[in-house]
Design a protein around this motif. Structure first.
Motif, mmCIF file in Angstrom:
data_model
loop_
_atom_site.group_PDB
_atom_site.id
_atom_site.type_symbol
_atom_site.label_atom_id
_atom_site.label_comp_id
_atom_site.label_asym_id
_atom_site.label_seq_id
_atom_site.Cartn_x
_atom_site.Cartn_y
_atom_site.Cartn_z
ATOM 1 N N VAL A 3 0.861 -1.182 0.000
ATOM 2 C CA VAL A 3 0.000 0.000 0.000
ATOM 3 C C VAL A 3 0.897 1.232 0.000
ATOM 4 C CG1 VAL A 3 -1.807 1.257 1.228
ATOM 5 C CG2 VAL A 3 -1.777 -1.258 1.289
ATOM 6 N N GLU A 5 0.881 5.448 -0.360
ATOM 7 C CA GLU A 5 0.175 6.715 -0.457
ATOM 8 C C GLU A 5 1.079 7.767 -1.088
ATOM 9 O OE1 GLU A 5 -0.773 5.046 3.767
ATOM 10 O OE2 GLU A 5 0.980 5.278 2.461
ATOM 11 N N CYS A 21 -3.742 6.415 -3.281
ATOM 12 C CA CYS A 21 -3.324 5.208 -2.569
ATOM 13 C C CYS A 21 -3.354 4.051 -3.562
ATOM 14 C CB CYS A 21 -4.261 4.936 -1.405
ATOM 15 S SG CYS A 21 -4.075 3.303 -0.662
ATOM 16 N N VAL A 23 -2.758 0.157 -4.241
ATOM 17 C CA VAL A 23 -2.681 -1.127 -3.542
ATOM 18 C C VAL A 23 -2.277 -2.189 -4.549
ATOM 19 C CG1 VAL A 23 -3.885 -2.804 -2.111
ATOM 20 C CG2 VAL A 23 -4.511 -0.378 -1.978
ATOM 21 N N TYR A 31 -11.295 -5.137 -1.891
ATOM 22 C CA TYR A 31 -10.818 -4.396 -0.719
ATOM 23 C C TYR A 31 -11.821 -3.347 -0.256
ATOM 24 C CZ TYR A 31 -6.119 -6.316 -1.412
ATOM 25 O OH TYR A 31 -5.039 -7.161 -1.538
ATOM 26 N N LEU A 33 -11.619 0.062 1.487
ATOM 27 C CA LEU A 33 -10.523 1.025 1.578
ATOM 28 C C LEU A 33 -10.871 2.168 2.511
ATOM 29 C CD1 LEU A 33 -9.912 1.104 -2.248
ATOM 30 C CD2 LEU A 33 -8.500 -0.084 -0.567
ATOM 31 N N CYS A 94 -3.469 5.116 4.339
ATOM 32 C CA CYS A 94 -4.451 4.346 3.586
ATOM 33 C C CYS A 94 -4.503 2.932 4.143
ATOM 34 C CB CYS A 94 -4.060 4.326 2.110
ATOM 35 S SG CYS A 94 -5.190 3.405 1.050
ATOM 36 N N ARG A 95 -5.697 2.439 4.292
ATOM 37 C CA ARG A 95 -5.906 1.073 4.790
ATOM 38 C C ARG A 95 -6.689 0.278 3.757
ATOM 39 N NH1 ARG A 95 -10.274 -1.638 6.728
ATOM 40 N NH2 ARG A 95 -9.917 -3.298 8.263
ATOM 41 N N ALA A 96 -6.247 -0.946 3.539
ATOM 42 C CA ALA A 96 -6.968 -1.853 2.654
ATOM 43 C C ALA A 96 -7.422 -3.050 3.473
ATOM 44 C CB ALA A 96 -6.075 -2.293 1.498
ATOM 45 N N TYR A 110 -4.183 -4.211 5.457
ATOM 46 C CA TYR A 110 -2.851 -3.744 5.096
ATOM 47 C C TYR A 110 -2.846 -2.223 5.207
ATOM 48 C CZ TYR A 110 -2.606 -8.398 3.062
ATOM 49 O OH TYR A 110 -2.645 -9.754 2.868
ATOM 50 N N TRP A 111 -1.703 -1.692 5.633
ATOM 51 C CA TRP A 111 -1.563 -0.249 5.814
ATOM 52 C C TRP A 111 -0.362 0.266 5.021
ATOM 53 C CZ3 TRP A 111 -4.697 2.934 8.813
ATOM 54 C CH2 TRP A 111 -5.623 2.298 9.647
ATOM 55 N N GLY A 112 -0.481 1.520 4.582
ATOM 56 C CA GLY A 112 0.657 2.185 3.974
ATOM 57 C C GLY A 112 1.476 2.915 5.018
#
Length: 121
Positions: A3, A5, A21, A23, A31, A33, A94-96, A110-112
């Protein structure tokens, strides 16, 4: 899954920014998001989310000023921010969410690494 950003920068009050973002890996269409932010000395908070089906939610502090969107073909989520204020300053993450849940009911995610947004008065 990675991920990443981008798009954060320093702007003045009233300005606009668009965060991106990307992914990579997995099935992007599945996902859920979200954009989160963490300001100086504060806890991370949810800003906006967009589910795999396209429904969106916003925090009260950004409703009417921010717009979250996704482009599944580009495997990218966006956060368009208008009328920025100093309190919008922070690192935006950003979170997926995969849509899959552990036995404990927690969504795999998953995180950036985040992108810095600074709004000056």
């Amino acid at each position: 899954v990675e991920v990443v950003e981008s798009g954060g920068k320093a702007v003045q009050t009233g300005g606009s920014l668009r965060l991106s973002c990307v992914v990579s890996g997995g099935i992007f269409d599945d996902y859920n998001l979200g954009w989160y932010r963490q300001g100086p000395g504060t806890q991370r908070e949810a800003v906006a989310t967009i589910r795999s089906g396209g429904s969106t939610m916003y925090s009260d502090s950004v409703k009417g000023r921010f717009v979250i969107s996704r482009d599944n073909a580009k495997e990218t989520a966006y956060l368009q921010m208008y009328n920025l204020r100093p309190r919008d300053t922070g690192v935006y993450y950003c979170r997926a969410g995969t849509g899959q849940y552990s036995l404990g009911g927690r969504e795999y995610e998953y995180w950036g690494q985040g992108t810095q947004v600074t709004v000056s008065s």
